[in-house]
Scaffold this motif. Structure first.
Motif, PDB file in Angstrom:
ATOM      1  N   THR A  69      -7.624 -22.693  17.028  1.00 56.96           N
ATOM      2  CA  THR A  69      -7.580 -21.998  15.736  1.00 56.96           C
ATOM      3  C   THR A  69      -6.812 -22.841  14.722  1.00 56.96           C
ATOM      4  O   THR A  69      -7.199 -22.958  13.567  1.00 56.96           O
ATOM      5  N   ILE A  81      -8.853 -25.453  13.161  1.00 56.04           N
ATOM      6  CA  ILE A  81      -9.722 -24.979  12.075  1.00 56.04           C
ATOM      7  C   ILE A  81      -8.965 -25.035  10.754  1.00 56.04           C
ATOM      8  O   ILE A  81      -9.508 -25.420   9.724  1.00 56.04           O
ATOM      9  N   PHE A  82      -7.662 -24.700  10.817  1.00 59.95           N
ATOM     10  CA  PHE A  82      -6.885 -24.815   9.582  1.00 59.95           C
ATOM     11  C   PHE A  82      -6.786 -26.269   9.143  1.00 59.95           C
ATOM     12  O   PHE A  82      -6.804 -26.575   7.961  1.00 59.95           O
ATOM     13  N   PHE A 133      -9.089 -28.430   9.490  1.00 55.56           N
ATOM     14  CA  PHE A 133     -10.349 -28.725   8.802  1.00 55.56           C
ATOM     15  C   PHE A 133     -10.370 -28.108   7.419  1.00 55.56           C
ATOM     16  O   PHE A 133     -10.959 -28.640   6.495  1.00 55.56           O
ATOM     17  N   ALA A 171      -8.441 -13.155  15.762  1.00 50.49           N
ATOM     18  CA  ALA A 171      -8.778 -14.097  14.692  1.00 50.49           C
ATOM     19  C   ALA A 171     -10.076 -13.689  14.006  1.00 50.49           C
ATOM     20  O   ALA A 171     -10.197 -13.775  12.782  1.00 50.49           O
ATOM     21  N   ASN A 173     -17.212 -26.392   3.521  1.00 48.24           N
ATOM     22  CA  ASN A 173     -17.062 -27.812   3.188  1.00 48.24           C
ATOM     23  C   ASN A 173     -17.354 -28.067   1.720  1.00 48.24           C
ATOM     24  O   ASN A 173     -16.695 -28.887   1.080  1.00 48.24           O
ATOM     25  N   LEU A 233      -7.145 -22.079   0.490  1.00 50.42           N
ATOM     26  CA  LEU A 233      -6.984 -22.153   1.949  1.00 50.42           C
ATOM     27  C   LEU A 233      -7.530 -20.892   2.602  1.00 50.42           C
ATOM     28  O   LEU A 233      -8.254 -20.952   3.599  1.00 50.42           O
ATOM     29  N   ALA A 258     -10.550 -21.207   5.121  1.00 54.05           N
ATOM     30  CA  ALA A 258     -10.222 -20.945   6.527  1.00 54.05           C
ATOM     31  C   ALA A 258     -10.992 -19.743   7.040  1.00 54.05           C
ATOM     32  O   ALA A 258     -11.498 -19.751   8.165  1.00 54.05           O
ATOM     33  N   ASN A 263     -14.558 -20.753   7.675  1.00 48.37           N
ATOM     34  CA  ASN A 263     -14.647 -21.605   8.858  1.00 48.37           C
ATOM     35  C   ASN A 263     -14.462 -20.810  10.146  1.00 48.37           C
ATOM     36  O   ASN A 263     -15.158 -21.039  11.130  1.00 48.37           O
ATOM     37  N   LEU A 264     -13.499 -19.873  10.142  1.00 44.76           N
ATOM     38  CA  LEU A 264     -13.272 -19.070  11.351  1.00 44.76           C
ATOM     39  C   LEU A 264     -14.479 -18.190  11.653  1.00 44.76           C
ATOM     40  O   LEU A 264     -14.920 -18.094  12.803  1.00 44.76           O
ATOM     41  N   ASP A 267     -17.165 -20.352  12.990  1.00 44.58           N
ATOM     42  CA  ASP A 267     -16.864 -20.720  14.373  1.00 44.58           C
ATOM     43  C   ASP A 267     -17.283 -19.603  15.330  1.00 44.58           C
ATOM     44  O   ASP A 267     -17.894 -19.845  16.371  1.00 44.58           O
TER      45      ASP A 267
END
Lengths: 325, 351
Positions: free
Chosen positions: A133, A136-137, A139, B77, B279, B328, B332, B335-336, B339
């Motif tokens: 995790t 990921i931060f 990135f 998460a 991105n 951020l 984030a 992205n999480l 994922d």
């Protein structure tokens, strides 16, 4: 092997030519460079004179041929702002960027590999998940914002490290480098860390995947059966086997590191190629922009070529496939 | 679907699959339609349009996760990321309604309120600046909400169009084969051998600042990536039996491509595009930070950070710290979520 090398070389030359065309028509054909070369209240005669002096009155293809002719002789024009040859200018800024990228690569391995191996070892435990995790931060954090945070913490609040600029330099092999002096190194730590963060998360993920895979291999089972300690298995048996793909990826990433240095150098006012590029873009200094692009393209082509050749030398399968096609 | 069909047609509500099949395209049309109308500058019922956009997005997300929610929400998460993404999207969509001030309406600004630390009030005490103000007396919180909207919409539009171009090129290359494929893929390789930030930087240097220009630059930077992915998927799909069967039935090429090949090539793209949006947000904010991105009149989060950067060293951290935290948070959480989506939707990972 020779056939492969020649074909690869021909490809590189083709990419270089294609890039020359794109760069030339991209940078030179859009907008009017006269506007920045001459004051707005110049007379038409003065404008015409400057046009002739710089060759802007000729048709596009003639300008391009001239550009290629000069480029082949290593001349990419003169900087409008600095008045120097653009190539010399870039070359004088290049060592600063290269040493920053090198230290950044070192940091990304030094941070990423231990974290990744540990995350792979504890893949299903909370430690492993937490590291993933966290990566990921890594990135997600925008490069420039990390740089600002580091400055705020280590330079403004704690006053441990200098905030911006470049420290003392030492002349090594004709280049001015700051990595070899203590003062210079202090200035490099924050920008290099900023540059390394994204790559460090990449390395962490690679190392974790590699470790997970390696731990299932027979040689690890055998080593365990032999009674080798877990630490030794990780540090010797696993590490040796995961480093090859990591080094390959990092070799390929060196180029993007140089490109990303544009942002980091701007944040830290680091006098490298990237800062020069941004300044040139903001002042419309076209010869320097073109020279930067051409030099970066050459670096990229060189890196890709080298990686391919090393691959071929290491892995016969690639070679056979390449020759068969 | 079953062999023993009931004599009377079952009511729609009893078949969750069918409801989703109707809801999905409807939500898609709602999202695209409202986005197009909002960016076309249609003023009629703007608030209602935004509500439609939000509902459409939620339905699409629900359709994507239909039947897999338990797998998706494994671990704290995933909950946190989904929640924060939802909140941030709502904030971005309703920025005009939520933010305490319109930071780009000069009548609402006073230079007297410039560079106030977080928690201070206006000159006349009518409003509190929870996150402080910038050098022109604009409320940082409002600036963040407006900037969030610009960052998100620029990235989402650029990603969608790049994906569309990539799908067309990738499927065309895989279907045509031969020389066309070779040429297209060489172009893709050529472009992908250079880092996106460098290409985007050069494009913006040539184009100049502007919202439309940065969208175009971000599309040019990304399309090749999708083209390569789609071509790979399409190649492996064309070798499967169902395509052979469709060919054997004598179906025309366009029908095979649109009805059989395309629906099977798009799902892998959903995960990729989620991460790509993140991105793209980072790339856009980097370009804006460098001063070649969005125009000053429409600042994204990156430009807000750049504006405050000069005051950072003198201890006035809030001007770039809070926009940075917002950046951020959005990147984030995307992205999480991406994922988790990859782990949930990728059939290769199911053991």
């Amino acid at each position: 092997m020779l056939v492969f090398l020649l074909r690869r070389l021909a490809q590189s030359v083709f990419v270089l030519i294609a890039m020359m065309i794109v760069v030339f028509f991209g940078v030179y054909m859009i907008g009017n460079p006269i506007d920045i070369l001459i004051s707005p209240d110049a007379t038409p005669a003065e404008i015409a004179e400057t046009m002739t002096r710089f060759g802007f009155d000729e048709p596009a293809y003639m300008q391009f041929l001239k550009f290629v002719g000069n480029a082949l002789q290593g001349d990419l024009g003169r900087s409008f702002v600095h008045g120097e040859s653009a190539v010399t200018l870039i070359l004088s800024y290049m060592p600063a960027t290269l040493e920053l990228a090198a230290l950044g690569l070192f940091f990304s391995v030094a941070i990423g590999v231990p974290l990744g191996v540990y995350a792979g070892y504890k893949a299903d435990r909370w430690q492993g998940r937490a590291i993933m995790t966290g990566s990921i931060f890594g990135f997600s954090l925008p490069n420039f914002w990390v740089g600002m945070l580091l400055i705020l913490i280590f330079a403004v609040e704690l006053r441990w490290l200098p905030s911006t600029g470049r420290g003392e330099t030492v002349e090594v092999l004709g280049m001015r480098l700051s990595i070899f002096s203590e003062n210079g190194l202090k200035y490099m730590i924050l920008p290099a860390l900023t540059l390394a963060l994204y790559k460090a998360s990449l390395v962490t993920r690679l190392a974790r995947a590699g470790t997970q895979e390696a731990l299932m291999q027979d040689y690890v089972k055998f080593a365990r059966a032999k009674g080798v300690s877990e630490t030794r298995i990780l540090l010797v048996h696993v590490l040796k086997n995961i480093m090859i793909p990591i080094i390959t990826v990092l070799g390929l990433e060196l180029g993007s590191m140089i490109a990303f240095a544009v942002v980091t150098e701007t944040v830290f006012a680091w006098p490298g190629m990237g800062k020069l590029l941004i300044d040139s873009i903001l002042t419309l200094d076209r010869p320097v922009i073109v020279a930067y692009l051409m030099m970066t393209v050459i670096i990229f082509i060189f890196i890709n070529f080298t990686v391919d050749v090393i691959y071929t030398l290491l892995d016969p399968r690639v070679r056979v496939k390449g020759e068969a096609s | 679907m079953s062999m023993t069909a009931p004599p009377a047609p079952a009511p729609i509500s009893n078949d969750p699959g069918r409801a989703w099949r109707i809801a999905r395209p409807l939500a898609g049309i709602a999202v695209f339609g409202s986005l197009a109308l909002l960016f076309g500058g249609v003023d009629v019922g703007v608030f209602a349009l935004r509500v439609v956009l939000l509902v459409g997005l939620v339905v699409l997300a629900a359709a994507l996760l239909q039947g897999k929610t338990r797998k998706f929400f494994s671990g704290p998460a995933a909950y946190m990321a989904t929640f924060s993404l939802f909140v941030l999207v709502v904030l971005a969509i309703f920025a005009t309604e939520i933010s305490p001030q319109n930071p780009y309406d000069l009548r609402q600004l006073s230079i007297m309120d410039g560079r106030l630390p977080p928690g201070s009030t206006t000159f006349d005490g009518s409003m509190t600046f929870h996150l402080g103000t910038d050098e022109q007396g604009r409320d940082i919180l409002s600036g963040i909400l407006y900037g969030l909207r610009i960052s998100l919409s620029v990235s989402i539009i650029a990603t969608l169009i790049a994906m569309l171009i990539g799908v067309v090129v990738g499927i065309y290359a895989a279907w045509a084969g031969g020389r066309i494929e070779a040429v297209l893929m060489r172009i893709v390789d050529f472009q992908l051998s250079f880092p996106s930030i460098l290409v985007a930087l050069m494009l913006m240097a040539a184009f100049g600042r502007g919202l439309d220009k940065i969208v175009i630059a971000l599309i040019i930077v990304q399309w090749a990536y999708y083209a390569r992915t789609v071509r790979g998927t399409a190649l492996s799909e064309t070798r499967k039996e169902y395509i052979d069967a469709a060919r054997g039935l004598g179906l025309p090429s366009w029908r095979i491509i649109f009805r059989h090949l395309l629906p099977n090539c798009v799902p892998p793209l959903i995960v990729i595009s989620t991460v790509q949006v993140a991105n793209t947000i980072v790339l856009e904010s980097s370009l804006s930070f460098l001063g070649v991105g969005v125009p000053i009149t429409q600042p994204s989060l990156g430009l807000l950070i750049a504006n405050g950067y000069g005051y950072m060293l003198s201890g006035q951290y809030w001007m770039s710290m809070y926009p940075g935290l917002a950046l951020l948070a959005i990147v984030a959480s995307i992205n999480l979520v991406g994922d988790r989506l990859r782990d949930t939707l990728n059939p290769r990972l199911t053991r």
